[in-house]
Design a protein around this motif. Structure first.
Motif, short mmCIF file in Angstrom:
data_model
loop_
_atom_site.label_atom_id
_atom_site.label_comp_id
_atom_site.label_asym_id
_atom_site.label_seq_id
_atom_site.Cartn_x
_atom_site.Cartn_y
_atom_site.Cartn_z
N LEU A 28 -40.29 5.47 -40.99
CA LEU A 28 -41.43 6.16 -40.38
C LEU A 28 -41.52 7.60 -40.88
O LEU A 28 -42.60 8.13 -41.10
CB LEU A 28 -41.32 6.12 -38.85
N GLU A 29 -40.35 8.22 -41.07
CA GLU A 29 -40.32 9.62 -41.51
C GLU A 29 -40.68 9.77 -42.99
O GLU A 29 -41.44 10.64 -43.37
CB GLU A 29 -38.89 10.19 -41.34
N GLU A 30 -40.08 8.90 -43.82
CA GLU A 30 -40.19 9.11 -45.26
C GLU A 30 -41.32 8.33 -45.91
O GLU A 30 -41.97 8.82 -46.82
CB GLU A 30 -38.87 8.76 -45.95
N LEU A 31 -41.51 7.08 -45.47
CA LEU A 31 -42.55 6.25 -46.08
C LEU A 31 -43.84 6.28 -45.27
O LEU A 31 -44.92 6.37 -45.82
CB LEU A 31 -42.07 4.81 -46.23
N GLY A 32 -43.72 6.20 -43.99
CA GLY A 32 -44.89 6.25 -43.12
C GLY A 32 -45.71 4.98 -43.12
O GLY A 32 -45.36 3.98 -43.76
N LEU A 33 -46.79 5.01 -42.34
CA LEU A 33 -47.72 3.88 -42.22
C LEU A 33 -49.11 4.33 -42.61
O LEU A 33 -49.47 5.49 -42.42
CB LEU A 33 -47.82 3.40 -40.77
N ARG A 34 -49.91 3.38 -43.09
CA ARG A 34 -51.33 3.68 -43.27
C ARG A 34 -52.04 3.33 -41.97
O ARG A 34 -51.92 2.22 -41.44
CB ARG A 34 -51.91 2.87 -44.43
N VAL A 35 -52.81 4.31 -41.47
CA VAL A 35 -53.52 4.13 -40.21
C VAL A 35 -55.01 4.31 -40.51
O VAL A 35 -55.45 5.40 -40.91
CB VAL A 35 -53.04 5.17 -39.17
N LEU A 36 -55.79 3.28 -40.33
CA LEU A 36 -57.17 3.29 -40.82
C LEU A 36 -58.15 4.00 -39.89
O LEU A 36 -59.25 4.35 -40.32
CB LEU A 36 -57.63 1.85 -41.08
N LEU A 37 -57.78 4.21 -38.65
CA LEU A 37 -58.71 4.84 -37.70
C LEU A 37 -58.49 6.35 -37.66
O LEU A 37 -57.40 6.81 -37.30
CB LEU A 37 -58.47 4.25 -36.29
N PRO A 38 -59.53 7.14 -38.01
CA PRO A 38 -59.37 8.61 -38.01
C PRO A 38 -58.88 9.14 -36.66
O PRO A 38 -58.02 10.02 -36.61
CB PRO A 38 -60.78 9.11 -38.33
N GLU A 39 -59.41 8.60 -35.55
CA GLU A 39 -59.00 9.10 -34.23
C GLU A 39 -57.49 8.90 -34.00
O GLU A 39 -56.82 9.74 -33.40
CB GLU A 39 -59.79 8.37 -33.14
N ALA A 40 -56.99 7.79 -34.50
CA ALA A 40 -55.56 7.53 -34.35
C ALA A 40 -54.75 8.51 -35.19
O ALA A 40 -53.73 9.05 -34.74
CB ALA A 40 -55.23 6.09 -34.75
N ARG A 41 -55.23 8.78 -36.41
CA ARG A 41 -54.52 9.75 -37.25
C ARG A 41 -54.53 11.13 -36.59
O ARG A 41 -53.53 11.85 -36.60
CB ARG A 41 -55.16 9.84 -38.64
N ALA A 42 -55.65 11.44 -35.94
CA ALA A 42 -55.74 12.74 -35.26
C ALA A 42 -54.75 12.81 -34.10
O ALA A 42 -54.10 13.83 -33.86
CB ALA A 42 -57.17 12.97 -34.76
N LEU A 43 -54.61 11.70 -33.36
CA LEU A 43 -53.65 11.68 -32.26
C LEU A 43 -52.23 11.85 -32.77
O LEU A 43 -51.43 12.61 -32.21
CB LEU A 43 -53.76 10.36 -31.49
N TYR A 44 -51.93 11.13 -33.86
CA TYR A 44 -50.59 11.27 -34.45
C TYR A 44 -50.36 12.73 -34.89
O TYR A 44 -49.30 13.31 -34.66
CB TYR A 44 -50.43 10.34 -35.66
N ALA A 45 -51.38 13.30 -35.55
CA ALA A 45 -51.24 14.67 -36.06
C ALA A 45 -51.04 15.65 -34.91
O ALA A 45 -50.18 16.53 -34.96
CB ALA A 45 -52.48 15.06 -36.88
N ALA A 46 -51.82 15.47 -33.84
CA ALA A 46 -51.68 16.35 -32.68
C ALA A 46 -50.29 16.23 -32.07
O ALA A 46 -49.76 17.18 -31.48
CB ALA A 46 -52.75 16.01 -31.64
N VAL B 288 -49.53 8.20 -42.42
CA VAL B 288 -48.99 8.96 -41.30
C VAL B 288 -47.48 8.85 -41.35
O VAL B 288 -46.94 7.74 -41.40
CB VAL B 288 -49.52 8.39 -39.96
N ARG B 289 -46.81 10.02 -41.40
CA ARG B 289 -45.35 10.00 -41.33
C ARG B 289 -44.91 10.61 -40.01
O ARG B 289 -45.35 11.70 -39.64
CB ARG B 289 -44.77 10.74 -42.54
N LEU B 290 -44.04 9.86 -39.34
CA LEU B 290 -43.67 10.20 -37.97
C LEU B 290 -42.23 10.69 -37.89
O LEU B 290 -41.31 9.95 -38.26
CB LEU B 290 -43.73 8.94 -37.09
N GLY B 291 -42.04 11.88 -37.37
CA GLY B 291 -40.67 12.37 -37.15
C GLY B 291 -40.01 11.64 -35.99
O GLY B 291 -40.68 11.14 -35.09
N ARG B 292 -38.68 11.63 -36.04
CA ARG B 292 -37.97 10.85 -35.01
C ARG B 292 -38.09 11.47 -33.62
O ARG B 292 -37.93 10.77 -32.62
CB ARG B 292 -36.50 10.64 -35.40
N ASP B 293 -38.38 12.77 -33.57
CA ASP B 293 -38.54 13.41 -32.26
C ASP B 293 -39.79 12.87 -31.55
O ASP B 293 -39.80 12.68 -30.33
CB ASP B 293 -38.62 14.94 -32.42
N ILE B 294 -40.85 12.61 -32.35
CA ILE B 294 -42.09 12.09 -31.76
C ILE B 294 -41.84 10.68 -31.20
O ILE B 294 -42.28 10.33 -30.11
CB ILE B 294 -43.21 12.03 -32.82
#
Lengths: 510, 510
Positions: free
Chosen positions: A53-71, A83-89
């Protein structure tokens, strides 16, 4: 069928001893969870999933979802939609995700507590076709959908509804009306809602509130609707799935994150590698739900087996399927969440292969202590067909398992000293008082198994259990009566459905 | 079929990674033993069984056995033939009975260690009839008996031979010659000997010694022959059974004490009560073996299910069967002995009922950690018939279970990081190096399961797994080759059999 009530009926006629009541409606796992991975192996898979999740990440097709992840702090590349997700999240999401979820039903006696240790069965779902011995194999239609709901309602060991065989003769913008009306008027079990676009989801929620007369806040206080979110393995979440996670979370409804990681196809060929991918995708989905609304009900899930490496065809009830289920259970317990699994069958017909595959899957899920076993009855052809005869035969397996959930009483009377004293060497126990006091409730009464001897069986037509099942499902449908409150629920949604249908319905997901 | 060697054959063609070798010949239980009784419940059943032996006793029909019990300190009433056993005598027997037994086979690679944790399967046995789709149901005869031995020999997951379908066309005084010759020349697996009278047992032992060229002391040093001793539940041991226990013990051969306690018929209607009776009868049989020769190989055993209380017909794969198996395992571990259980089916034909019943029994025995599961493949009609098509379908179940016995490797490579990195979101793993390196040995290759899609399956004749099994057993018989040493073993017993046959053979038990 309605085992609990039947037993109680019997019990009312007797006074000698308490009735054997097996409450098929609320089961707890009878066996301890088993392992296929060492504790270190579980930790290694969890660690590699976090790294993925941290290094490779996932492709997320919905902009709203990407925005939620980014926030939430994720690294988002809008160009690649990665979208790459840190382990703290992820850790924060695992902290806020609930350990126990109240799954509500129109009949509160059908409410379920979705948590570690619960044993919940839902029937074959998402099947484009249906088959039975009388009418053959056909594309799912409304008549079939409604019939299967009656079958699901008629057996207490089916705990919640699923998407069953889809009513494809109902136009897509109107289909969710037919499916909600069917569930609300033919059953009183927890409901299923397809996550197929925001409008359909919102209207499905509205129909539940209307049917149950629920204020918004009461609806949000329990999981009245459940959906299944399949990631597009590997490493992709499409638009309707992301919308579903977000909308269900915000409404306090349950989404079950279920990567479908067929080892060798959409996932690595090894059990451990496939589990890394499945775990990572699960954690990403759970995280999105928690970012949409912390504390929202969401379930860990997996449905992983292997493909046949010659043909690419999915296989079920295989050693890989069994191991994936048990390994998934270990990972779910590692992160502390209740979880769903599945049984299933690749067989094209209701035969020994079909029975064997389903039994292997069911026992895998017992070994795995799966909270919810989806597709537990009626699944054929790897999910392409709902089989009536297979459903009936699978119910026998589920009822056998349900019986094991009631602990043995082990009272001094159960040791049967008096009976052992009474019966002479070489004698029999048929007529002892101990037997007479218990004979009509000592044993599970089979639904489809025929115990008669070969001569009697042959004289009666030498019918297989598949052939007998044809008669049984017809009888079940003939005996079916709508549950209490069904008519009222139907009346309360009639105007809404009429108005919205006249307006053209709601678009399904694109 | 010969899975181990087939895999090795494949492995020889590749160098990338070690072959996946599942040694079907020597399995250990993959799951922890489960419980249906509390520890107190186990102790209470053990205690009541001891009380039963002390206060009620058993009827023992063989004077020599009563004399052995009396010499050991039991209270014997010659008038009623009743034997009452003090707990000290039982305790002494449990101390001298071996925890681990070397089960010998003509091929030493088929030797088995019969002990806690071992997982051993033997096929359907003791069937008066046989059935297959080509020739129908018929009384067991020599041709069928020999065919079934070839089937048993052809699958490594069948670990030892059983009595199979009985060759009833061979006169009773000569039948043991035919059965020993069949086993010794068509198979190289551990042998079964019926305990049907002292002369037949002695001659069967003699044939094994001759065939294997064994001096008396080498024969006595390992269990070359195994028999099953069924007590006449409740509380009776008949003459041939008592003779069998004594003669096998004195010859250092293995007798498996197996009360057949059908709950509600020959045993109390409760699981706990039936277990008291079964446990007591087991302990009595084990005690007789140890009194005949301390340290003699002997196995704890049980095969208990329930009857249908309406018809009295035995049922298998039921909740009661599952619980009895698991409870029997708890009691066997309580006294510290390896033990036998059984699967089985009441179905009259190779259908979903038959598959379901057998899977339930097999998983019960996995949960119970049974050392030996008898009747694991081919049993129909509660044992009245050996079914060829059912045998093939059951082998699929046994092979699936066998696959679970090989632990996952869980090497860093198995986590598949490189493959996960290589495959883009939404892609597939078919062509990755990780998959290519493993594709031909990653998954169990099914024997009878058909994974093709519905159109392909229909075009190929829409055959059920039962129908496909007909073709498979024919192919297995066509492919069958005698094992190494078979001809020599046959030559070494030919003169003995010819001479004894000319003399009229040996009388079976009266």
């Amino acid at each position: 069928m309605d085992q609990q009530h039947r037993r109680r009926g019997r019990a009312a006629r007797r006074t000698e001893a308490p009735a054997r009541v097996v409450d098929y409606r609320h089961l707890r796992h009878p066996f301890a969870p088993q392992k296929v991975l060492s504790d270190d192996g579980v930790a290694a898979i969890h660690e590699m999933a976090l790294r993925l999740l941290e290094e490779l990440g996932l492709r997320v097709l919905l902009p709203e979802a990407r925005a939620l992840y980014a926030a939430g702090g994720a690294l988002v590349d809008e160009g690649t939609e990665m979208v790459r997700l840190g382990r703290d999240i992820v850790a924060a999401a695992l902290t806020s995700a609930p350990r126990s979820i109240r799954m509500r039903a129109p009949n509160s006696d059908r409410d379920l507590t979705y948590e570690e240790g619960a044993l919940i069965f839902s029937p074959a779902g998402g099947c484009p076709n249906a088959t039975d011995a009388l009418r053959g194999r056909r594309p799912g239609n409304l008549a079939t959908y409604l019939e299967t709901l009656k079958l699901h309602q008629s057996f207490d060991v089916i705990h919640k509804l699923g998407p069953s065989a889809e009513p494809q003769d109902v136009p897509a913008p109107l289909r969710h009306y037919a499916m909600m009306k069917g569930q609300l008027t033919l059953s009183d079990k927890p409901l299923f809602v397809y996550a197929r676009g925001r409008a359909q989801v919102a209207e499905s929620f509205e129909m539940i509130r209307l049917a149950m007369g629920l204020p918004e806040e009461d609806f949000a206080a329990g999981a009245w609707a459940t959906t299944v979110i399949n990631t597009n393995s590997p490493r992709q979440i499409d638009k309707p799935m992301a919308e579903g996670i977000i909308d269900f979370a915000r409404a306090g409804q349950l989404s079950i994150i279920t990567p479908f990681c067929l080892s060798g196809a959409m996932a690595p060929v090894t059990v451990e590698g496939a589990l890394v991918l499945q775990h990572a995708e699960c954690l990403a989905g759970i995280t999105l739900a928690q970012l949409a609304r912390p504390g929202a009900p969401v379930s860990y899930g997996g449905f992983s087996s292997n493909v046949d490496m010659k043909s690419g065809a999915p296989a079920f009830g295989t050693p890989t399927h069994i191991r994936m289920a048990i390994g998934t259970g270990q990972l779910a317990r590692h992160v502390g969440l209740p979880w769903r699994s599945a049984a299933g069958s690749a067989s094209n017909t209701a035969d020994m292969q079909a029975a064997g595959e389903n039994h292997m899957g069911l026992w895998a899920n017992l070994m795995a202590n799966a909270t919810l076993t989806v597709h537990s009855a009626g699944w054929l052809e790897g999910g392409l067909t709902f089989g009536y005869e297979k459903f009936i035969n699978d119910i026998e397996a589920l009822q056998t398992i349900a019986e094991l959930c009631a602990p043995l009483a082990s009272t001094p009377d159960d040791l049967a000293w008096d009976a052992l004293q009474d019966v002479a060497p070489g004698g029999h126990f048929f007529a002892t008082q101990h037997t007479m006091d218990r004979f009509d409730r000592a044993f599970y009464a089979p639904l489809v198994a025929d115990l008669s001897n070969h001569g009697t069986w042959e004289a009666a037509g030498a019918r297989t259990s598949t052939e007998r099942a044809t008669q049984i499902w017809q009888q079940v449908l003939a005996d079916y009566r709508p549950p209490e409150g069904a008519a009222e629920r139907g009346e309360r949604i009639a105007a809404f459905i009429a108005r919205r249908s006249a307006e053209g319905g709601a678009p399904p997901a694109d």
